[in-house]
Design a protein around this motif. Structure first.
Motif, PDB file in Angstrom:
ATOM      1  N   SER A  34      22.215  -9.449 -50.097  1.00  0.00           N
ATOM      2  CA  SER A  34      21.483 -10.313 -49.158  1.00  0.00           C
ATOM      3  C   SER A  34      20.170  -9.685 -48.698  1.00  0.00           C
ATOM      4  O   SER A  34      19.201 -10.401 -48.410  1.00  0.00           O
ATOM      5  CB  SER A  34      22.364 -10.632 -47.945  1.00  0.00           C
ATOM      6  N   THR A  35      20.119  -8.356 -48.631  1.00  0.00           N
ATOM      7  CA  THR A  35      18.905  -7.675 -48.175  1.00  0.00           C
ATOM      8  C   THR A  35      17.851  -7.612 -49.260  1.00  0.00           C
ATOM      9  O   THR A  35      16.650  -7.707 -48.981  1.00  0.00           O
ATOM     10  CB  THR A  35      19.238  -6.240 -47.705  1.00  0.00           C
ATOM     11  N   TYR A  36      18.291  -7.478 -50.506  1.00  0.00           N
ATOM     12  CA  TYR A  36      17.351  -7.374 -51.631  1.00  0.00           C
ATOM     13  C   TYR A  36      17.672  -8.442 -52.680  1.00  0.00           C
ATOM     14  O   TYR A  36      18.052  -8.131 -53.809  1.00  0.00           O
ATOM     15  CB  TYR A  36      17.438  -5.983 -52.264  1.00  0.00           C
ATOM     16  N   PRO A  37      17.498  -9.724 -52.329  1.00  0.00           N
ATOM     17  CA  PRO A  37      17.884 -10.808 -53.253  1.00  0.00           C
ATOM     18  C   PRO A  37      17.041 -10.865 -54.526  1.00  0.00           C
ATOM     19  O   PRO A  37      17.475 -11.464 -55.517  1.00  0.00           O
ATOM     20  CB  PRO A  37      17.678 -12.076 -52.405  1.00  0.00           C
ATOM     21  N   SER A  38      15.857 -10.264 -54.521  1.00  0.00           N
ATOM     22  CA  SER A  38      14.980 -10.335 -55.688  1.00  0.00           C
ATOM     23  C   SER A  38      15.289  -9.264 -56.734  1.00  0.00           C
ATOM     24  O   SER A  38      14.775  -9.325 -57.854  1.00  0.00           O
ATOM     25  CB  SER A  38      13.517 -10.210 -55.259  1.00  0.00           C
ATOM     26  N   LEU A  39      16.121  -8.293 -56.377  1.00  0.00           N
ATOM     27  CA  LEU A  39      16.449  -7.212 -57.304  1.00  0.00           C
ATOM     28  C   LEU A  39      17.649  -7.589 -58.172  1.00  0.00           C
ATOM     29  O   LEU A  39      18.514  -8.343 -57.736  1.00  0.00           O
ATOM     30  CB  LEU A  39      16.754  -5.920 -56.542  1.00  0.00           C
ATOM     31  N   PRO A  40      17.727  -7.063 -59.394  1.00  0.00           N
ATOM     32  CA  PRO A  40      18.848  -7.387 -60.284  1.00  0.00           C
ATOM     33  C   PRO A  40      20.173  -6.936 -59.672  1.00  0.00           C
ATOM     34  O   PRO A  40      20.281  -5.816 -59.153  1.00  0.00           O
ATOM     35  CB  PRO A  40      18.537  -6.576 -61.548  1.00  0.00           C
ATOM     36  N   PRO A  41      21.212  -7.777 -59.730  1.00  0.00           N
ATOM     37  CA  PRO A  41      22.521  -7.385 -59.188  1.00  0.00           C
ATOM     38  C   PRO A  41      23.054  -6.100 -59.801  1.00  0.00           C
ATOM     39  O   PRO A  41      23.697  -5.304 -59.109  1.00  0.00           O
ATOM     40  CB  PRO A  41      23.406  -8.586 -59.530  1.00  0.00           C
ATOM     41  N   SER A  42      22.807  -5.888 -61.089  1.00  0.00           N
ATOM     42  CA  SER A  42      23.302  -4.673 -61.735  1.00  0.00           C
ATOM     43  C   SER A  42      22.694  -3.426 -61.113  1.00  0.00           C
ATOM     44  O   SER A  42      23.359  -2.390 -60.974  1.00  0.00           O
ATOM     45  CB  SER A  42      23.010  -4.707 -63.240  1.00  0.00           C
ATOM     46  N   LEU A  43      21.416  -3.502 -60.715  1.00  0.00           N
ATOM     47  CA  LEU A  43      20.757  -2.377 -60.059  1.00  0.00           C
ATOM     48  C   LEU A  43      21.388  -2.115 -58.691  1.00  0.00           C
ATOM     49  O   LEU A  43      21.617  -0.956 -58.306  1.00  0.00           O
ATOM     50  CB  LEU A  43      19.266  -2.660 -59.889  1.00  0.00           C
ATOM     51  N   LEU A  44      21.700  -3.169 -57.968  1.00  0.00           N
ATOM     52  CA  LEU A  44      22.289  -3.018 -56.640  1.00  0.00           C
ATOM     53  C   LEU A  44      23.730  -2.514 -56.733  1.00  0.00           C
ATOM     54  O   LEU A  44      24.165  -1.711 -55.900  1.00  0.00           O
ATOM     55  CB  LEU A  44      22.234  -4.352 -55.893  1.00  0.00           C
ATOM     56  N   LEU A  45      24.477  -2.957 -57.740  1.00  0.00           N
ATOM     57  CA  LEU A  45      25.846  -2.467 -57.915  1.00  0.00           C
ATOM     58  C   LEU A  45      25.843  -0.991 -58.283  1.00  0.00           C
ATOM     59  O   LEU A  45      26.692  -0.217 -57.822  1.00  0.00           O
ATOM     60  CB  LEU A  45      26.557  -3.289 -58.993  1.00  0.00           C
ATOM     61  N   GLY A  46      24.885  -0.569 -59.103  1.00  0.00           N
ATOM     62  CA  GLY A  46      24.758   0.847 -59.429  1.00  0.00           C
ATOM     63  C   GLY A  46      24.385   1.670 -58.214  1.00  0.00           C
ATOM     64  O   GLY A  46      24.882   2.788 -58.018  1.00  0.00           O
ATOM     65  N   THR A  47      23.513   1.118 -57.381  1.00  0.00           N
ATOM     66  CA  THR A  47      23.111   1.792 -56.146  1.00  0.00           C
ATOM     67  C   THR A  47      24.299   1.932 -55.203  1.00  0.00           C
ATOM     68  O   THR A  47      24.476   2.967 -54.543  1.00  0.00           O
ATOM     69  CB  THR A  47      21.981   0.996 -55.457  1.00  0.00           C
ATOM     70  N   ASN A  48      25.138   0.908 -55.159  1.00  0.00           N
ATOM     71  CA  ASN A  48      26.342   0.971 -54.329  1.00  0.00           C
ATOM     72  C   ASN A  48      27.285   2.062 -54.819  1.00  0.00           C
ATOM     73  O   ASN A  48      27.875   2.795 -54.006  1.00  0.00           O
ATOM     74  CB  ASN A  48      27.048  -0.382 -54.347  1.00  0.00           C
ATOM     75  N   LYS A  49      27.429   2.206 -56.130  1.00  0.00           N
ATOM     76  CA  LYS A  49      28.271   3.272 -56.681  1.00  0.00           C
ATOM     77  C   LYS A  49      27.721   4.646 -56.311  1.00  0.00           C
ATOM     78  O   LYS A  49      28.479   5.583 -56.054  1.00  0.00           O
ATOM     79  CB  LYS A  49      28.372   3.141 -58.200  1.00  0.00           C
ATOM     80  N   CYS A  50      26.395   4.758 -56.264  1.00  0.00           N
ATOM     81  CA  CYS A  50      25.769   6.025 -55.891  1.00  0.00           C
ATOM     82  C   CYS A  50      26.184   6.445 -54.490  1.00  0.00           C
ATOM     83  O   CYS A  50      26.459   7.621 -54.240  1.00  0.00           O
ATOM     84  CB  CYS A  50      24.247   5.893 -55.983  1.00  0.00           C
ATOM     85  N   SER A  51      26.243   5.484 -53.583  1.00  0.00           N
ATOM     86  CA  SER A  51      26.625   5.821 -52.204  1.00  0.00           C
ATOM     87  C   SER A  51      28.127   6.062 -52.081  1.00  0.00           C
ATOM     88  O   SER A  51      28.564   7.022 -51.440  1.00  0.00           O
ATOM     89  CB  SER A  51      26.192   4.706 -51.245  1.00  0.00           C
TER      90      SER A  51
END
Length: 253
Positions: A34-51
């Motif tokens: 919801s915060t970064y709707p313009s970014l690819p979901p795969s990038l955000l899911l990878g970022t979530n795994k990083c945290s």
């Protein structure tokens, strides 16, 4: 900058939840999307795994210092979980996980109803299997849920905890502690694969990781202080929220 602070705050809360009963993705994934709707979901899911990989690793370490874990089956299960998660992430590149989106709320509802019906479920630490059977069952849990985490993911920590209690006879505290070792392994496998393919936003991921670690410290402290009863109660709350969220996404939204 405000957007980053929002996902960092979400990562802290997720760290508290994950350290106790899992379900942190219930907070961080929607926050990122919801915060970064313009970014690819795969990038955000990878970022979530990083945290999350840092938070689960810290939680696993803190639990290991205070809770006696059975490493004889936990290490092999973690290795199998790593391989399963890697395979699941690879499967994701070949298959649409939509069928799991429909099935997930039903499985979670079963987990919830079973836990509510059996009031002593997870309250006693009494491993019921022989060493060999315990090892085989633990490796089976690691492989199945590891694959699921790499392929789809929501509710992974809760599934680990439920199956460790149901199949191995441990209590909620030992199951939560053991699940952190397994979940850290699955997160690491997925992160390596996603990072290798350029699907991690490191700036946001590392900032979220710091908050996730802080949350995991708080979550493990609460679990260790109050024991299996608190973990059971939090587990019921988190699984209930997962049922509602997964059901809404699968059948309403």
């Amino acid at each position: 900058m405000m957007d980053l602070w929002l996902v960092v705050a979400a990562s802290f809360l997720a760290g508290v939840m994950d350290a106790m009963v899992g379900g942190g993705g219930l907070v961080t994934v929607p926050a990122l999307l919801s915060t970064y709707p313009s970014l690819p979901p795969s990038l955000l899911l990878g970022t979530n795994k990083c945290s999350s990989v840092f938070g689960t690793a810290v939680a696993a370490t803190r639990y290991a210092r205070r809770v006696k874990l059975d490493w004889a089956w936990l290490i092999p299960a973690a290795l199998v979980a790593f391989a399963g998660s890697w395979l699941g992430a690879w499967t994701l590149t070949k298959t649409d996980p939509e069928f799991l989106r429909k099935l997930l709320p039903l499985i979670l509802l079963f987990v919830l109803l079973y836990t509510l019906k059996h009031r002593q479920f997870g309250m006693l630490h009494s491993p019921m299997r022989t060493d060999r059977n315990r090892l085989l069952l633990a490796m089976g849990i690691g492989g199945i849920i590891g694959w699921y985490d790499g392929f789809f993911g929501p509710g992974t920590g809760s599934f680990f905890i439920f199956l460790l209690i149901r199949w191995l006879g441990v209590d909620f505290l030992h199951a939560s502690a053991s699940s952190k070792v397994l979940n850290a392994s699955t997160n690491l496998a997925a992160l390596i694969l996603l990072a290798a393919t350029g699907h991690v936003w490191w700036q946001a991921g590392l900032a979220m990781a710091a908050a996730n670690i802080a949350g995991s410290v708080l979550g493990t402290s609460l679990a260790l202080k109050h024991g299996a009863l608190l973990v059971r109660r939090v587990f019921i709350v988190i699984v209930t929220l997962l049922v509602l969220k997964a059901g809404w996404q699968a059948y309403v939204a």
